[in-house]
Design a protein around this motif. Structure first.
Motif, PDB file in Angstrom:
ATOM      1  N   ASN A 146     -21.082  -2.002  29.369  1.00  0.00           N
ATOM      2  CA  ASN A 146     -21.879  -1.275  28.590  1.00  0.00           C
ATOM      3  C   ASN A 146     -23.132  -1.744  28.496  1.00  0.00           C
ATOM      4  OD1 ASN A 146     -22.723   0.256  26.303  1.00  0.00           O
ATOM      5  ND2 ASN A 146     -21.031  -0.578  24.937  1.00  0.00           N
ATOM      6  N   PRO A 147     -24.004  -0.857  28.765  1.00  0.00           N
ATOM      7  CA  PRO A 147     -25.526  -1.520  28.672  1.00  0.00           C
ATOM      8  C   PRO A 147     -25.804  -1.885  27.294  1.00  0.00           C
ATOM      9  CG  PRO A 147     -25.384   0.886  29.805  1.00  0.00           C
ATOM     10  CD  PRO A 147     -23.931   0.576  29.228  1.00  0.00           C
TER      11      PRO A 147
ATOM     12  N   ARG B 103     -40.991  -9.150  27.923  1.00  0.00           N
ATOM     13  CA  ARG B 103     -40.518  -9.436  29.365  1.00  0.00           C
ATOM     14  C   ARG B 103     -39.291  -9.847  29.412  1.00  0.00           C
ATOM     15  NH1 ARG B 103     -42.992 -15.013  31.775  1.00  0.00           N
ATOM     16  NH2 ARG B 103     -41.244 -15.406  30.537  1.00  0.00           N
ATOM     17  N   ASP B 104     -38.555 -10.242  28.627  1.00  0.00           N
ATOM     18  CA  ASP B 104     -37.314 -10.750  28.693  1.00  0.00           C
ATOM     19  C   ASP B 104     -36.287  -9.525  28.613  1.00  0.00           C
ATOM     20  OD1 ASP B 104     -37.948 -13.408  28.930  1.00  0.00           O
ATOM     21  OD2 ASP B 104     -37.731 -13.905  26.650  1.00  0.00           O
ATOM     22  N   ARG B 105     -36.814  -8.581  27.793  1.00  0.00           N
ATOM     23  CA  ARG B 105     -35.615  -7.450  27.680  1.00  0.00           C
ATOM     24  C   ARG B 105     -35.811  -6.395  28.864  1.00  0.00           C
ATOM     25  NH1 ARG B 105     -37.584  -5.393  21.511  1.00  0.00           N
ATOM     26  NH2 ARG B 105     -36.740  -7.014  20.408  1.00  0.00           N
ATOM     27  N   PHE B 106     -36.974  -6.407  29.420  1.00  0.00           N
ATOM     28  CA  PHE B 106     -37.230  -5.722  30.723  1.00  0.00           C
ATOM     29  C   PHE B 106     -36.408  -6.518  31.815  1.00  0.00           C
ATOM     30  CE2 PHE B 106     -40.755  -3.411  29.102  1.00  0.00           C
ATOM     31  CZ  PHE B 106     -40.393  -2.135  29.613  1.00  0.00           C
ATOM     32  N   THR B 107     -36.490  -7.713  31.950  1.00  0.00           N
ATOM     33  CA  THR B 107     -35.653  -8.419  32.764  1.00  0.00           C
ATOM     34  C   THR B 107     -34.174  -8.312  32.918  1.00  0.00           C
ATOM     35  OG1 THR B 107     -37.251 -10.319  32.985  1.00  0.00           O
ATOM     36  CG2 THR B 107     -35.100 -10.908  33.720  1.00  0.00           C
ATOM     37  N   LYS B 108     -33.702  -8.069  31.430  1.00  0.00           N
ATOM     38  CA  LYS B 108     -32.295  -8.114  31.193  1.00  0.00           C
ATOM     39  C   LYS B 108     -31.896  -6.694  31.308  1.00  0.00           C
ATOM     40  CE  LYS B 108     -29.206  -8.040  27.331  1.00  0.00           C
ATOM     41  NZ  LYS B 108     -28.662  -6.755  27.658  1.00  0.00           N
ATOM     42  N   LEU B 109     -32.883  -5.722  31.244  1.00  0.00           N
ATOM     43  CA  LEU B 109     -32.582  -4.226  31.471  1.00  0.00           C
ATOM     44  C   LEU B 109     -32.315  -4.098  32.960  1.00  0.00           C
ATOM     45  CD1 LEU B 109     -32.203  -1.221  30.482  1.00  0.00           C
ATOM     46  CD2 LEU B 109     -34.680  -0.980  30.690  1.00  0.00           C
ATOM     47  N   PHE B 110     -33.141  -4.723  33.753  1.00  0.00           N
ATOM     48  CA  PHE B 110     -33.209  -4.465  35.360  1.00  0.00           C
ATOM     49  C   PHE B 110     -31.809  -5.203  35.844  1.00  0.00           C
ATOM     50  CE2 PHE B 110     -37.989  -4.086  35.390  1.00  0.00           C
ATOM     51  CZ  PHE B 110     -37.918  -2.572  35.230  1.00  0.00           C
ATOM     52  N   PHE B 111     -31.485  -6.347  35.244  1.00  0.00           N
ATOM     53  CA  PHE B 111     -30.383  -6.841  35.870  1.00  0.00           C
ATOM     54  C   PHE B 111     -29.189  -6.172  35.404  1.00  0.00           C
ATOM     55  CE2 PHE B 111     -27.106 -10.261  35.383  1.00  0.00           C
ATOM     56  CZ  PHE B 111     -27.171 -10.742  36.627  1.00  0.00           C
ATOM     57  N   ASP B 112     -28.993  -5.717  34.362  1.00  0.00           N
ATOM     58  CA  ASP B 112     -27.801  -4.830  33.948  1.00  0.00           C
ATOM     59  C   ASP B 112     -27.861  -3.535  34.610  1.00  0.00           C
ATOM     60  OD1 ASP B 112     -27.208  -6.797  32.200  1.00  0.00           O
ATOM     61  OD2 ASP B 112     -28.357  -5.502  30.197  1.00  0.00           O
ATOM     62  N   VAL B 113     -28.739  -2.971  35.201  1.00  0.00           N
ATOM     63  CA  VAL B 113     -28.734  -1.891  35.910  1.00  0.00           C
ATOM     64  C   VAL B 113     -28.367  -2.167  37.300  1.00  0.00           C
ATOM     65  CG1 VAL B 113     -30.184  -0.104  36.946  1.00  0.00           C
ATOM     66  CG2 VAL B 113     -30.399  -0.691  34.509  1.00  0.00           C
TER      67      VAL B 113
END
Length: 489
Positions: A44-45, A66-76
């Motif tokens: 679940n994203p 920056r941390d949020r983008f990193t987490k987003l890319f990792f989840d994707v």
């Protein structure tokens, strides 16, 4: 080897690791089974992480952009690789037991190999001990040489700083050093042929100076050593073997040699040589024994031979000379006159077949001669008259023994003037005539074996203890000790 036989297992608490293992993307041939890396909730994203970060292991702080983008890319990326429905239980399965078994050693003992190892160890140990001994020997030699070198340096320093050493020649100085340094370890290598004359030439002003007492003693020792070593070197192989058994030429401590006696000052006072330990001839170096008082040589009838060396007259301290069974030729006529052997107390010449038929005339000049013994060697003409007519001998002589010397003629009546005579032994000769009155001090009279003696003999005193007229024509009256004579009354 493990001591534990229990089954080992590892159980992880639920939710500790809910990330599925991702299949390797770098090796397509990998046999690792795809395993979920995240739990189902991670698909679940909108899923939120636990209060503690999985990788950092620390609580989450306020997220930055920056941390949020990193987490987003990792989840994707993760969501793309993992298919739905592949989520697995985050708990790991229980490990199977290790089945560790205790095993016994299956080593086999080889006696030959063990014996070989023991021999190798023993050989190594012996080599180690030998190496230690060699090292100790080398260290000892180094210390010994250093001590001797220092001693030599001290000796040389004392000689160089002593003004009196100016009286010594370079050869004498070198001989002193060599005797101190080399002779103790190698007595036979000391150069006596050059050092003896060099040291004998040292002036008395040097040796008598108390400041040179140590060097004077070294000179005296070296001179005497050379004088005695010449006796050894002159002997034949049998003589050297006999003398060698008595330490001759084996050490510089000549006072310990067999037949050698020294006084308190370390000077040779007595020398006794008995066959086969005798020289072939008496060497000239024997004259270096200037303090010799007693010389006894008992040879083997053919050795020692030859004449006495010229240096024999240097033995001025001699009081006793005993030559027996030698092949020494006639003694020099002036031997007992000054500056020769004038202090003689006892002269014994026994069975010396090559000595000739005459005695040195200088014997009658001796003032302290107590005993004159000449046996078993012919004397002609008879020296009896010259001896009895000597006023010097009449005052000192106590024993006169001329047995078996082929004496002829009569017994001089002046024999009565010998006031100290206690023994008169003239047996086994060719004496003639009658027996004169004897000195009142006489204790022993031996005239047996003179068949031409005649007349009567009367004891003039009660001091006579032994007498023999066996084999004579002498009649004895009033003398009980002579009753065993051939003719008695």
């Amino acid at each position: 080897m493990s001591k534990f036989r229990e089954h080992l297992s590892l159980t992880l608490p639920p939710g500790h690791l809910s990330l599925p293992v991702e299949q390797s993307k770098f090796s397509p041939a990998s046999t690792i089974d795809p395993s979920p890396r995240y739990s189902a909730s991670m698909w679940n994203p909108l899923h939120q992480l636990s209060p503690k970060d999985i990788e950092a292991g620390s609580p989450q702080s306020s997220s930055s952009l920056r941390d949020r983008f990193t987490k987003l890319f990792f989840d994707v990326r993760t969501f793309h690789n993992a298919a739905p429905g592949q989520a697995r239980d985050s708990r790991l399965s229980q490990w199977p037991p290790l089945n560790v078994e205790k095993r016994r050693c299956t080593c086999h003992h080889d006696p030959h190999r063990e014996a070989k190892m023991k021999r190798r160890k023993r050989r190594s140990r012996c080599l180690l001990i030998l190496l230690i001994i060699i090292l100790l020997f080398l260290i000892g030699n180094v210390i010994y040489l250093n001590v001797r070198v220092l001693s030599l340096m001290n000796t040389s320093s004392s000689l160089s700083t002593n003004p009196t050493t100016q009286e010594l020649s370079a050869d004498a100085l070198q001989c002193i050093s060599q005797y101190t340094l080399n002779a103790p370890s190698s007595p036979s290598s000391y150069p006596c042929s050059t050092c003896l004359p060099a040291l004998q030439g040292v002036p008395s002003s040097f040796t008598s100076n108390t400041a040179n007492a140590q060097d004077a003693q070294t000179i005296s020792n070296a001179v005497q050593f050379c004088g005695l070593r010449a006796v050894y070197e002159t002997a034949d192989s049998q003589g050297q073997a006999t003398l060698g058994n008595g330490s001759w030429s084996q050490t510089v401590n000549f006072c310990t040699w067999t037949g050698v006696a020294c006084d308190d000052s370390g000077r040779v006072s007595s020398l006794s040589l008995t066959y086969p330990g005798v020289p072939a001839t008496l060497p000239n170096e024997i004259g270096a024994l200037s303090d010799l008082q007693t010389l006894t040589v008992v040879g083997g009838n053919t050795v020692p031979a030859g004449s006495l060396p010229d240096s024999f007259v240097n033995l001025t301290a001699m009081t006793t000379l005993h030559l027996e069974s030698t092949a020494i030729t006639a003694l020099p006529d002036t031997l007992f006159s000054s500056p020769g052997l004038t202090n003689m107390s006892t002269l014994a010449l026994l069975r010396n077949s090559k000595m000739g038929t005459s005695l040195p005339s200088s014997i009658t000049k001796l003032t302290g001669l107590h005993s004159l013994l000449v046996n078993s060697q012919a004397l002609s003409p008879s020296p009896l008259s010259a001896i009895v007519d000597s006023s010097m001998l009449a005052a000192s002589l106590q024993t006169l023994d001329l047995t078996s010397t082929s004496l002829t003629g009569t017994i001089p009546t002046s024999i009565t003037s010998f006031k100290n005579l206690t023994q008169l032994l003239l047996g086994s000769n060719n004496l003639t005539g009658t027996v004169p009155t004897m000195p009142s001090t006489l204790k022993e009279l031996q005239l047996g074996g003179n068949s031409a003696l005649t007349g009567a003999f009367a004891c003039s005193s009660n001091t006579l203890q032994t007498c023999s007229f066996a084999g004579t024509n002498v009649s004895v009256a009033g003398c009980g000790v002579c009753q065993n004579a051939t003719t008695s009354s």
